[in-house]
Write a protein that holds these residues in place. Sequence first.
Motif, PDB file in Angstrom:
ATOM      1  N   ILE A 245       0.856  -1.182   0.000  1.00  0.00           N
ATOM      2  CA  ILE A 245       0.000   0.000   0.000  1.00  0.00           C
ATOM      3  C   ILE A 245       0.892   1.231   0.000  1.00  0.00           C
ATOM      4  N   LEU A 246       0.715   2.094  -0.974  1.00  0.00           N
ATOM      5  CA  LEU A 246       1.451   3.353  -1.059  1.00  0.00           C
ATOM      6  C   LEU A 246       0.564   4.480  -0.552  1.00  0.00           C
ATOM      7  N   VAL A 247       1.077   5.283   0.364  1.00  0.00           N
ATOM      8  CA  VAL A 247       0.353   6.455   0.854  1.00  0.00           C
ATOM      9  C   VAL A 247       1.256   7.660   0.613  1.00  0.00           C
ATOM     10  N   GLU A 248       0.946   8.434  -0.448  1.00  0.00           N
ATOM     11  CA  GLU A 248       1.796   9.540  -0.870  1.00  0.00           C
ATOM     12  C   GLU A 248       1.015  10.849  -0.859  1.00  0.00           C
ATOM     13  N   PRO A 249       1.659  11.966  -0.463  1.00  0.00           N
ATOM     14  CA  PRO A 249       0.945  13.245  -0.344  1.00  0.00           C
ATOM     15  C   PRO A 249       0.842  14.018  -1.643  1.00  0.00           C
ATOM     16  N   TYR A 250       0.973  13.346  -2.757  1.00  0.00           N
ATOM     17  CA  TYR A 250       0.855  13.966  -4.077  1.00  0.00           C
ATOM     18  C   TYR A 250       0.023  13.036  -4.950  1.00  0.00           C
ATOM     19  N   LEU A 251       0.107  13.153  -6.243  1.00  0.00           N
ATOM     20  CA  LEU A 251      -0.783  12.439  -7.151  1.00  0.00           C
ATOM     21  C   LEU A 251      -0.760  10.934  -6.908  1.00  0.00           C
ATOM     22  N   ALA A 252      -1.926  10.348  -6.702  1.00  0.00           N
ATOM     23  CA  ALA A 252      -2.026   8.911  -6.456  1.00  0.00           C
ATOM     24  C   ALA A 252      -1.415   8.134  -7.620  1.00  0.00           C
ATOM     25  N   GLY A 253      -0.617   7.143  -7.296  1.00  0.00           N
ATOM     26  CA  GLY A 253      -0.003   6.303  -8.316  1.00  0.00           C
ATOM     27  C   GLY A 253       1.368   6.763  -8.770  1.00  0.00           C
ATOM     28  N   THR A 254       1.886   7.855  -8.196  1.00  0.00           N
ATOM     29  CA  THR A 254       3.177   8.379  -8.645  1.00  0.00           C
ATOM     30  C   THR A 254       4.289   7.340  -8.534  1.00  0.00           C
ATOM     31  N   SER A 255       4.272   6.536  -7.488  1.00  0.00           N
ATOM     32  CA  SER A 255       5.331   5.541  -7.292  1.00  0.00           C
ATOM     33  C   SER A 255       4.916   4.127  -7.680  1.00  0.00           C
ATOM     34  N   SER A 256       3.755   3.972  -8.289  1.00  0.00           N
ATOM     35  CA  SER A 256       3.286   2.629  -8.635  1.00  0.00           C
ATOM     36  C   SER A 256       4.226   1.921  -9.591  1.00  0.00           C
ATOM     37  N   ARG A 257       4.746   2.644 -10.577  1.00  0.00           N
ATOM     38  CA  ARG A 257       5.623   2.009 -11.568  1.00  0.00           C
ATOM     39  C   ARG A 257       6.915   1.518 -10.918  1.00  0.00           C
ATOM     40  N   VAL A 258       7.411   2.274  -9.930  1.00  0.00           N
ATOM     41  CA  VAL A 258       8.644   1.888  -9.248  1.00  0.00           C
ATOM     42  C   VAL A 258       8.418   0.601  -8.458  1.00  0.00           C
ATOM     43  N   VAL A 259       7.306   0.531  -7.744  1.00  0.00           N
ATOM     44  CA  VAL A 259       6.989  -0.664  -6.964  1.00  0.00           C
ATOM     45  C   VAL A 259       6.768  -1.857  -7.893  1.00  0.00           C
ATOM     46  N   ALA A 260       6.033  -1.650  -8.986  1.00  0.00           N
ATOM     47  CA  ALA A 260       5.768  -2.738  -9.931  1.00  0.00           C
ATOM     48  C   ALA A 260       7.068  -3.286 -10.515  1.00  0.00           C
ATOM     49  N   ALA A 261       7.987  -2.405 -10.864  1.00  0.00           N
ATOM     50  CA  ALA A 261       9.264  -2.851 -11.433  1.00  0.00           C
ATOM     51  C   ALA A 261      10.102  -3.590 -10.392  1.00  0.00           C
ATOM     52  N   ALA A 262      10.099  -3.092  -9.165  1.00  0.00           N
ATOM     53  CA  ALA A 262      10.909  -3.711  -8.120  1.00  0.00           C
ATOM     54  C   ALA A 262      10.411  -5.111  -7.762  1.00  0.00           C
ATOM     55  N   LEU A 263       9.095  -5.333  -7.891  1.00  0.00           N
ATOM     56  CA  LEU A 263       8.497  -6.619  -7.512  1.00  0.00           C
ATOM     57  C   LEU A 263       8.020  -7.411  -8.719  1.00  0.00           C
ATOM     58  N   ALA A 264       8.589  -7.139  -9.878  1.00  0.00           N
ATOM     59  CA  ALA A 264       8.112  -7.760 -11.125  1.00  0.00           C
ATOM     60  C   ALA A 264       8.281  -9.275 -11.140  1.00  0.00           C
ATOM     61  N   ASP A 265       9.213  -9.782 -10.354  1.00  0.00           N
ATOM     62  CA  ASP A 265       9.493 -11.219 -10.369  1.00  0.00           C
ATOM     63  C   ASP A 265       8.703 -11.999  -9.325  1.00  0.00           C
ATOM     64  N   ARG A 266       7.755 -11.333  -8.641  1.00  0.00           N
ATOM     65  CA  ARG A 266       6.976 -12.038  -7.627  1.00  0.00           C
ATOM     66  C   ARG A 266       5.524 -11.558  -7.661  1.00  0.00           C
ATOM     67  N   PRO A 267       4.581 -12.420  -7.315  1.00  0.00           N
ATOM     68  CA  PRO A 267       3.175 -11.999  -7.289  1.00  0.00           C
ATOM     69  C   PRO A 267       2.974 -10.905  -6.242  1.00  0.00           C
ATOM     70  N   HIS A 268       2.207  -9.896  -6.616  1.00  0.00           N
ATOM     71  CA  HIS A 268       1.944  -8.821  -5.649  1.00  0.00           C
ATOM     72  C   HIS A 268       0.739  -8.016  -6.111  1.00  0.00           C
ATOM     73  N   ARG A 269       0.153  -7.314  -5.163  1.00  0.00           N
ATOM     74  CA  ARG A 269      -0.914  -6.363  -5.457  1.00  0.00           C
ATOM     75  C   ARG A 269      -0.522  -5.026  -4.864  1.00  0.00           C
ATOM     76  N   VAL A 270      -0.880  -3.936  -5.564  1.00  0.00           N
ATOM     77  CA  VAL A 270      -0.521  -2.597  -5.101  1.00  0.00           C
ATOM     78  C   VAL A 270      -1.776  -1.739  -4.995  1.00  0.00           C
ATOM     79  N   LEU A 271      -1.920  -1.061  -3.861  1.00  0.00           N
ATOM     80  CA  LEU A 271      -2.950  -0.042  -3.688  1.00  0.00           C
ATOM     81  C   LEU A 271      -2.241   1.297  -3.580  1.00  0.00           C
ATOM     82  N   ALA A 272      -2.495   2.183  -4.525  1.00  0.00           N
ATOM     83  CA  ALA A 272      -1.836   3.494  -4.546  1.00  0.00           C
ATOM     84  C   ALA A 272      -2.809   4.558  -4.063  1.00  0.00           C
TER      85      ALA A 272
END
Length: 299
Positions: free
Chosen positions: A228-255
């Motif tokens: 779960i990402l909780v950021e004080p700016y536009l929702a989803g700003t760091s989603s791509r970074v998290v997705a790339a970092a965890l690309a080799d394992r199953p995961h779900r992201v809430l931005a």
Amino acid sequence: MRAAFVAELTALLAEDPRTALVLADISADSFAPAAHRHPDRVLNVGIREQLMIGVAGGLALTGLRPVVHSYAPFLVERAYEQIKLDLDHQGVGAVLVSIGASYDRPEAGRTHLSPADVALIDTLGDWTVHVPGHPDEVPALLRATVAGDAPAYLRLSILTNDRPRGNDGSLQVVRDAGPGAPLLVAVGPLLDPALAAVEQLPVTVAWTHRPRPFDTAGLRALAGTEVILVEPYLAGTSSRVVAAALADRPHRVLALGVGREDLRRYGTAGDHSRWHGLDAAGLRRSVTAFLAPWATPSR
């Protein structure tokens, strides 16, 4: 945070002849004493934000370390092309320091709201972004950033956590729910409402003031299946970074962050936190809905 920035940069201008400041009227009164003492290194170009960035690029090319300061929408959005060309393309560093954050001054209207600033900086190469969570974190962050040469963005806000949490920018575990627990990453001043939101939920909470470069090694060490990402700016700003970092394992992201809808209303900063679901109650609703079976109060 703004007062802490003014005091620390005033001291740096006196200590380090490499340091310069470029303004576009905003905070000029606060820096008047420094401008009087260092007229060749404190420059106010008037209400010309694009010129402000161009001047900073020129100063950087001469070997100075320019600090550029204004409200976030004027500093990043209005002058984005100049940041891209006069700083990034030229390969020179400056320290951009904004106030206003996403919705700190909603009474001034849409012109003073800038939730997309970090996302815009993220389109450039190798910038460091600092989002302090408390005024006492500002002096050390500013001093360390000015001492370097790389381009950096320091995002100041009126929002604040109850106490400072200084570190090197890596993910700092604030609440450990054990191996495999969902991981919530809170950025800057949203740590306190995030902690309140997951009270009695089996969720690990980590905090950072440095969303760029994101601590991907720390993320991989802490993350289970749910992030779960909780950021004080536009929702989803760091989603791509998290997705790339965890690309080799199953995961779900809430931005979670500032929504894309133009609310077309004024109110207070607290109102906007509530409208965007970034207060403790709104975050808890989003987190519990996302986690489903995980969202059972711990016993």
